[in-house]
Design a protein around this motif. Structure first.
Motif, PDB file in Angstrom:
ATOM      1  N   UNK A  57      63.818  56.438  19.645  1.00 45.46           N
ATOM      2  CA  UNK A  57      62.410  56.128  19.433  1.00 45.46           C
ATOM      3  C   UNK A  57      61.592  57.389  19.198  1.00 45.46           C
ATOM      4  N   UNK A  58      61.931  58.471  19.862  1.00 46.06           N
ATOM      5  CA  UNK A  58      61.213  59.732  19.630  1.00 46.06           C
ATOM      6  C   UNK A  58      61.294  60.124  18.159  1.00 46.06           C
ATOM      7  N   UNK A  59      62.464  59.998  17.560  1.00 50.51           N
ATOM      8  CA  UNK A  59      62.626  60.362  16.154  1.00 50.51           C
ATOM      9  C   UNK A  59      61.853  59.406  15.258  1.00 50.51           C
ATOM     10  N   UNK A  60      61.850  58.120  15.591  1.00 50.65           N
ATOM     11  CA  UNK A  60      61.039  57.189  14.803  1.00 50.65           C
ATOM     12  C   UNK A  60      59.559  57.558  14.873  1.00 50.65           C
ATOM     13  N   UNK A  61      59.087  57.988  16.048  1.00 55.01           N
ATOM     14  CA  UNK A  61      57.681  58.377  16.167  1.00 55.01           C
ATOM     15  C   UNK A  61      57.402  59.644  15.364  1.00 55.01           C
ATOM     16  N   UNK A  62      58.363  60.563  15.316  1.00 53.77           N
ATOM     17  CA  UNK A  62      58.197  61.751  14.478  1.00 53.77           C
ATOM     18  C   UNK A  62      58.163  61.367  13.001  1.00 53.77           C
ATOM     19  N   UNK A  63      59.004  60.439  12.593  1.00 50.68           N
ATOM     20  CA  UNK A  63      58.997  59.963  11.218  1.00 50.68           C
ATOM     21  C   UNK A  63      57.680  59.282  10.864  1.00 50.68           C
ATOM     22  N   UNK A  64      56.998  58.749  11.894  1.00 46.40           N
ATOM     23  CA  UNK A  64      55.670  58.152  11.680  1.00 46.40           C
ATOM     24  C   UNK A  64      54.577  59.207  11.626  1.00 46.40           C
ATOM     25  N   UNK A  83      70.112  64.927  15.740  1.00 40.37           N
ATOM     26  CA  UNK A  83      69.583  63.741  15.065  1.00 40.37           C
ATOM     27  C   UNK A  83      68.221  64.027  14.435  1.00 40.37           C
ATOM     28  N   UNK A  84      67.374  64.771  15.141  1.00 40.47           N
ATOM     29  CA  UNK A  84      66.048  65.093  14.609  1.00 40.47           C
ATOM     30  C   UNK A  84      66.160  65.934  13.342  1.00 40.47           C
ATOM     31  N   UNK A  85      67.047  66.924  13.354  1.00 40.41           N
ATOM     32  CA  UNK A  85      67.233  67.755  12.164  1.00 40.41           C
ATOM     33  C   UNK A  85      67.802  66.941  11.003  1.00 40.41           C
ATOM     34  N   UNK A  86      68.726  66.050  11.302  1.00 41.99           N
ATOM     35  CA  UNK A  86      69.302  65.202  10.256  1.00 41.99           C
ATOM     36  C   UNK A  86      68.249  64.298   9.631  1.00 41.99           C
ATOM     37  N   UNK A  88      65.161  65.109   9.322  1.00 43.57           N
ATOM     38  CA  UNK A  88      64.151  65.940   8.680  1.00 43.57           C
ATOM     39  C   UNK A  88      62.897  66.149   9.491  1.00 43.57           C
ATOM     40  N   UNK A  89      62.972  65.898  10.813  1.00 45.12           N
ATOM     41  CA  UNK A  89      61.773  66.027  11.660  1.00 45.12           C
ATOM     42  C   UNK A  89      62.006  66.998  12.812  1.00 45.12           C
ATOM     43  N   UNK A  90      62.970  67.896  12.656  1.00 41.85           N
ATOM     44  CA  UNK A  90      63.279  68.829  13.737  1.00 41.85           C
ATOM     45  C   UNK A  90      62.088  69.669  14.151  1.00 41.85           C
ATOM     46  N   UNK A  91      61.233  70.022  13.202  1.00 42.08           N
ATOM     47  CA  UNK A  91      60.065  70.843  13.519  1.00 42.08           C
ATOM     48  C   UNK A  91      58.996  70.129  14.299  1.00 42.08           C
ATOM     49  N   UNK A  92      59.069  68.797  14.367  1.00 41.94           N
ATOM     50  CA  UNK A  92      58.068  68.000  15.087  1.00 41.94           C
ATOM     51  C   UNK A  92      58.542  67.576  16.470  1.00 41.94           C
ATOM     52  N   UNK A  93      59.746  67.958  16.849  1.00 46.68           N
ATOM     53  CA  UNK A  93      60.362  67.389  18.044  1.00 46.68           C
ATOM     54  C   UNK A  93      60.759  68.461  19.053  1.00 46.68           C
ATOM     55  N   UNK A  94      60.602  68.113  20.336  1.00 41.58           N
ATOM     56  CA  UNK A  94      61.071  68.982  21.408  1.00 41.58           C
ATOM     57  C   UNK A  94      61.642  68.124  22.521  1.00 41.58           C
ATOM     58  N   UNK A  95      62.715  68.589  23.134  1.00 46.04           N
ATOM     59  CA  UNK A  95      63.338  67.875  24.250  1.00 46.04           C
ATOM     60  C   UNK A  95      63.049  68.606  25.554  1.00 46.04           C
ATOM     61  N   UNK A  96      62.706  67.855  26.596  1.00 46.21           N
ATOM     62  CA  UNK A  96      62.421  68.407  27.917  1.00 46.21           C
ATOM     63  C   UNK A  96      63.286  67.675  28.933  1.00 46.21           C
ATOM     64  N   UNK A  97      64.111  68.412  29.679  1.00 41.08           N
ATOM     65  CA  UNK A  97      64.927  67.800  30.731  1.00 41.08           C
ATOM     66  C   UNK A  97      64.182  67.904  32.048  1.00 41.08           C
ATOM     67  N   UNK A  98      63.715  66.770  32.544  1.00 37.45           N
ATOM     68  CA  UNK A  98      62.963  66.714  33.793  1.00 37.45           C
ATOM     69  C   UNK A  98      63.130  65.343  34.429  1.00 37.45           C
TER      70      UNK A  98
END
Length: 224
Positions: A57-64, A83-86, A88-98
């Motif tokens: 869902x995070x990637x879908x939101x970036x695609x939006x 998956x984000x880079x594939x 094409x939205x890698x620059x819009x995404x960040x992962x946080x482990x918490x």
């Protein structure tokens, strides 16, 4: 509803054995509502996917068009960034482990137009769930929305659930053996009715805009 994903049909369990990573397979109706709300925002939107797993869902939101943070207690960063880079939205995404039950979202990550929290809140006791929702409320921008779901008491998961007749503030138990085996949900859970999910959100001082039950019997809400 169009579904944007490239993850195939394999049903992968989450790292912590908290069920199947559904969001990597498809967008459901609540996911679609979150995407629709994002598209209605004129300025650059920010979105948070809580308990994101691999970040479907995070990637879908970036695609939006949103800038997106994916947050999970387990480390899905490698799969998420791949998956984000594939997509094409890698620059819009960040992962946080918490661990969301012990994390100041607003203080550490800022505020968001959309927060999605699917298939997670039933893994914590009712009192902790209220605290988590309060934390998420504080991380919403003015006009922001929380899209929240919980496994349903009256869904298949409730079959022979030992705590079914307990009041919700004491309802925290393993699923039946058959449901654990079928759905790979190994932890203690607090299953919700539709009215109970709405009441929990109100206990967290949220305004409930919509609450409904899916065809499978899970309960979902939109709140602000």
């Amino acid at each position: 509803m169009s579904v944007l994903n490239g993850y195939g049909d394999k049903r992968n369990p989450t790292i912590g054995n908290h069920g199947v990573d559904i969001a990597a397979q498809r967008a459901d109706d609540l996911d679609g509502m979150a995407l629709e709300h994002l598209r209605s925002i004129k300025d650059q939107a920010r979105a948070l996917d809580v308990a994101s797993a691999s970040g479907g869902q995070a990637i879908r939101m970036a695609l939006a068009g949103a800038d997106v943070l994916a947050l999970d207690i387990d480390d899905y960063s490698e799969a998420f960034y791949s998956a984000a880079n594939s997509a094409g939205v890698g620059g819009q995404c960040r992962f946080v482990q918490q661990d969301i039950t012990d994390y100041d979202v607003a203080g550490n990550l800022g505020r968001f137009d959309v927060i999605v929290c699917q298939r997670m809140i039933h893994y914590v006791p009712y009192g902790v769930a209220i605290e988590v929702v309060q934390t998420l409320k504080q991380a919403l921008k003015p006009g922001g929305r929380l899209f929240l779901s919980a496994s349903g008491l009256h869904s298949e998961l409730g079959t022979d659930y030992p705590a079914a007749r307990q009041p919700i503030d004491r309802r925290y138990e393993l699923l039946s053996d058959a449901m654990v085996e079928k759905h790979a949900m190994l932890g203690l859970v607090c299953l919700y009715s539709q009215d109970e999910l709405a009441a929990m959100l109100r206990m967290a001082d949220m305004d409930v805009e919509q609450v409904f039950t899916s065809a499978f019997g899970n309960v979902k809400a939109v709140a602000r």
